[in-house]
Design a protein around this motif. Structure first.
Motif, PDB file in Angstrom:
ATOM      1  N   SER A 116       0.824  -1.205   0.000  1.00 55.06           N
ATOM      2  CA  SER A 116       0.000   0.000   0.000  1.00 55.06           C
ATOM      3  C   SER A 116       0.856   1.252   0.000  1.00 55.06           C
ATOM      4  N   VAL A 208      -4.736  -0.171  -3.876  1.00 53.33           N
ATOM      5  CA  VAL A 208      -6.159  -0.286  -4.216  1.00 53.33           C
ATOM      6  C   VAL A 208      -6.570  -1.672  -4.693  1.00 53.33           C
ATOM      7  N   ARG A 224      -9.850  -2.743  -2.952  1.00 51.98           N
ATOM      8  CA  ARG A 224     -10.062  -1.975  -1.730  1.00 51.98           C
ATOM      9  C   ARG A 224     -11.444  -1.340  -1.759  1.00 51.98           C
ATOM     10  N   ASP A 230     -12.380  -0.610   3.035  1.00 47.67           N
ATOM     11  CA  ASP A 230     -11.337   0.406   2.950  1.00 47.67           C
ATOM     12  C   ASP A 230     -10.511   0.454   4.229  1.00 47.67           C
ATOM     13  N   TRP A 233      -7.988  -2.509   4.566  1.00 48.61           N
ATOM     14  CA  TRP A 233      -6.952  -2.755   3.557  1.00 48.61           C
ATOM     15  C   TRP A 233      -5.583  -2.740   4.218  1.00 48.61           C
ATOM     16  N   ASN A 235      -1.961  -2.072   5.346  1.00 50.63           N
ATOM     17  CA  ASN A 235      -1.093  -0.923   5.106  1.00 50.63           C
ATOM     18  C   ASN A 235       0.002  -0.897   6.169  1.00 50.63           C
TER      19      ASN A 235
END
Length: 267
Positions: A116, A208, A224, A230, A233, A235
């Motif tokens: 990400s 994404v 995503r 969202d 996701w 990261n």
């Protein structure tokens, strides 16, 4: 000279690192054996705190993890499942008697990445073992000792816990949430009935999307805000686990559709 670059790398990506497993032993610049970071045993994959330990992730697995079951042979990383019924292993941490052993390696603190933050494409050339009891995987855990999240990029089930639930399946699973209340998104495809082995497995992770490829052909995609919320996701930095494995709930003598589990077998 160096091996030819893969023809399947997406446009715009440049090689960051690769391991062709062509030395005499595992390259410890990239990998540690088992579940533990070799330079500091306090850093390790999170095993089940009550049933697991450095030699067994949890009791869903039936293979005691041994260093000698991970080795290099003819330019390949060999992760073995071995049978020891004639001379069972007396295991420690966790204590127990084990009829099987398995090879695992991890890249914690050595090779890690956050797709990400900077899009990443991973590629493996691999042949997965076959048989109802086998449970090998190529997967990701966080560099920080927190679970979940987890990304199971290529997780093969000879039998998905019970033959009625699934046979010969490759799963693509994302897990998030809190360990007391995990959420997952899982899809799968049939494997040995479709792919012949020595396949080039590709996986793309950006801010994404995630995409899975075999020999350059897209198999699966997750986005995503769609398959994965969202807020869930991934990261953060993740490191790799490559393991062969055996499922404790499946009998080693089980035969499904004419296929049994032979030992040793290798990822």
């Amino acid at each position: 000279g160096p091996p030819a670059p893969s023809p399947f790398v997406p446009a715009g990506y440049t090689l960051s690192w690769r391991d062709d497993f062509n030395g005499p032993d595992l390259n410890t610049d990239n990998w540690s054996r088992g579940l533990v970071y070799d330079a500091d045993p306090n850093v390790h994959v999170l095993w089940n705190p009550s049933t697991g330990g450095p030699n067994l992730l949890n009791t869903n697995y039936d293979g005691y993890i041994r260093d000698q079951d991970s080795f290099i042979q003819n330019g390949k990383l060999m992760l073995a499942n071995e049978e020891h019924t004639a001379n069972p292993i007396q295991g420690v941490f966790p204590n127990g008697t084990y009829n099987h052993s398995s090879g695992w390696v991890n890249s914690m603190r050595k090779r890690f990445f956050n797709g990400s933050n900077k899009s990443v494409y991973l590629e493996f050339k691999a042949t997965f073992p076959e048989g109802p009891k086998v449970w090998p995987a190529i997967w990701l855990v966080t560099e920080t000792p927190v679970w979940p999240p987890e990304i199971d990029i290529w997780e093969y089930f000879g039998v998905f816990f019970n033959p009625a639930w699934g046979v010969d399946e490759m799963h693509f699973r994302n897990i998030w949430g809190h360990y007391t209340n995990t959420v997952s998104h899982n899809t799968y495809v049939p494997w040995h009935s479709v792919f012949t082995g020595d396949d080039v497995l590709g996986w793309l992770w950006t801010g994404v999307e995630m995409k899975w490829y075999v020999n350059g052909v897209e198999l699966e995609a997750k986005f995503r805000g769609q398959e994965i919320p969202d807020s869930a996701w991934p990261n953060q930095d993740f490191s790799l686990i490559l393991n062969n494995g055996l499922m404790s709930e499946v009998n080693a003598s089980l035969v499904v559709n004419g296929v049994g589990t032979t030992f040793p077998n290798y990822l």
